[in-house]
Motif scaffolding. Structure first.
Motif, short mmCIF file in Angstrom:
data_model
loop_
_atom_site.label_atom_id
_atom_site.label_comp_id
_atom_site.label_asym_id
_atom_site.label_seq_id
_atom_site.Cartn_x
_atom_site.Cartn_y
_atom_site.Cartn_z
N LEU A 64 0.76 -1.38 0.03
CA LEU A 64 0.06 0.03 0.01
C LEU A 64 0.81 1.42 -0.04
CD1 LEU A 64 -2.90 1.18 -0.06
CD2 LEU A 64 -2.76 1.22 2.53
N PHE A 81 -1.23 -1.05 -5.23
CA PHE A 81 -2.90 -1.37 -5.20
C PHE A 81 -3.13 -0.37 -6.47
CE2 PHE A 81 -1.98 -3.38 -1.34
CZ PHE A 81 -2.76 -4.36 -1.32
N TRP A 112 -4.40 -5.90 -6.70
CA TRP A 112 -2.95 -5.94 -6.15
C TRP A 112 -2.09 -6.41 -7.23
CZ3 TRP A 112 -1.27 -9.22 -1.34
CH2 TRP A 112 0.11 -8.66 -0.89
N LEU A 161 -6.93 -0.26 4.05
CA LEU A 161 -6.83 -0.43 2.73
C LEU A 161 -8.29 0.13 2.08
CD1 LEU A 161 -5.50 -1.83 0.21
CD2 LEU A 161 -6.60 -4.04 1.07
N TRP A 164 -8.22 3.83 1.61
CA TRP A 164 -7.24 4.17 0.41
C TRP A 164 -8.28 4.06 -0.70
CZ3 TRP A 164 -6.40 1.48 -4.15
CH2 TRP A 164 -5.48 2.36 -5.03
#
Ligand code: C2E
Ligand code: MG
Ligand code: MG
Ligand code: MG
Length: 286
Positions: free
Chosen positions: A35, A40, A64, A90, A93
């Motif tokens: 990340l 990603f 990913w 995650l 994000w």
């Protein structure tokens, strides 16, 4: 499997368990590093009007790009992100990236974002959504949060509060994977969903299984009487489209109109003239 098959297989079983646990730990660590280093990426899949074929929105789907393993599909890493708690970071994000992307489009199409169970039950989630909308300048009415039944079964009362809070911000809530849970029907009656996404396993069976056809049909009837729009997922064939048209399902998403792909592939739709939102003949799969 190990039971009654001798001590060797017990050992083997334990060793493989250990390996699986270690493998998961490695992936969990890789994810955190990934990340930070930009591994990603969001893919976007169009959603179309079944009748006019116009693009009516997009779903953001996480990918990913692992430096060694290549492209890891979400079903291989999202469960690990969930069990390690990393899904909170995650998911944040994903939300910010999707909102930032959609805010940059000339055409104000809606963007759907998947929300994991842990995100939905995180007390800070509505505040996060509000902050991301402010930061990115995305009109709240363009954001659709997709939640699944597992996201609300734990604590109905709290889930209802969270959903109401989110809706008060102006965002919409879709029920994803409809039909795959134990109480999908009662969920529809209890929670104020703005859209129902019928799971692709039922769509896939409409031409071959009378049960699948019955589930899709009855969902459409119920949703209509509740005034909730329906989208059919996993639409791949002419037969699917024919059935869904006959039954009056207005929105579809699936390989028939396009696979999920990087943002470059949707450029002409999100920034072009309205005509480009129509599917051009022979370009079904993006
Ligand atoms: P979903 O939210 O139900 O997303 C739809 C999945 O069906 C996507 O798989 C999509 O690529 C696939 N699909 C779409 N059209 C067709 C079709 O015509 N045929 C077939 N066979 N498949 C089709 P994908 O991208 O692998 O994602 C799988 C699941 O992973 C998603 O299911 C969602 O539950 C989860 N996921 C993906 N991105 C995120 C994310 O950002 N956050 C969270 N929490 N979950 C995500
Ligand atoms: Mg989804
Ligand atoms: Mg789904
Ligand atoms: Mg799903």
């Amino acid at each position: 499997r190990a039971k009654g098959s001798g001590s060797n297989s017990v050992c083997f079983y334990d060793a493989s368990m250990d390996l699986a646990v270690r493998e998961r730990n490695v992936l969990a660590m890789d994810m955190r590093a990934g990340l930070r280093s930009g591994q990603f990426q969001l893919f976007y899949q169009r959603q179309n009007n079944t009748f006019t074929e116009e693009v009516v929105g997009f779903e953001a789907l996480l990918r990913w790009n692992h430096p060694v393993r290549g492209l890891v599909p979400p079903l291989d890493f999202i469960p690990i992100a969930e069990s390690s708690g990393f899904i909170i970071d995650l998911g944040e994000w994903v939300l910010r990236e999707a909102c930032r992307e959609a805010a940059s489009w000339r055409n104000p199409l809606p963007i759907a974002v998947n929300v994991a169970t842990q995100q939905l039950s995180d007390r800070n989630f509505p505040t996060l959504v509000q902050r991301v909308l402010q930061e990115t300048g995305l009109d709240p009415s363009r954001l659709e949060l997709e939640i699944t039944e597992t996201g609300i079964i734990a604590d109905h009362q709290r889930a209802l509060q969270t959903i109401r809070h989110l809706k008060s911000l102006g965002v919409r809530i879709a029920m994803d994977d409809y039909g795959t849970g134990y109480s999908s029907l009662s969920m529809l009656l209890t929670f104020p969903f703005d859209k129902i996404k019928i799971d692709r396993q039922f769509v896939d069976g409409v031409a071959t299984s009378s049960q699948s056809a019955a589930i899709v049909r009855s969902t459409l009837i119920l949703a209509e009487s509740l005034g909730i729009p329906v989208l059919a997922e996993g639409v791949e064939t002419d037969e699917h489209i024919k059935f869904l048209k006959e039954e009056g399902c207005v929105q579809v998403q699936g390989f028939f109109f396009g696979k999920p792909g990087p943002r470059e592939g949707i450029e002409s739709i999100v920034n072009g003239q309205p005509e480009s939102r129509r599917k051009s003949p022979g370009s079904r799969v993006a």
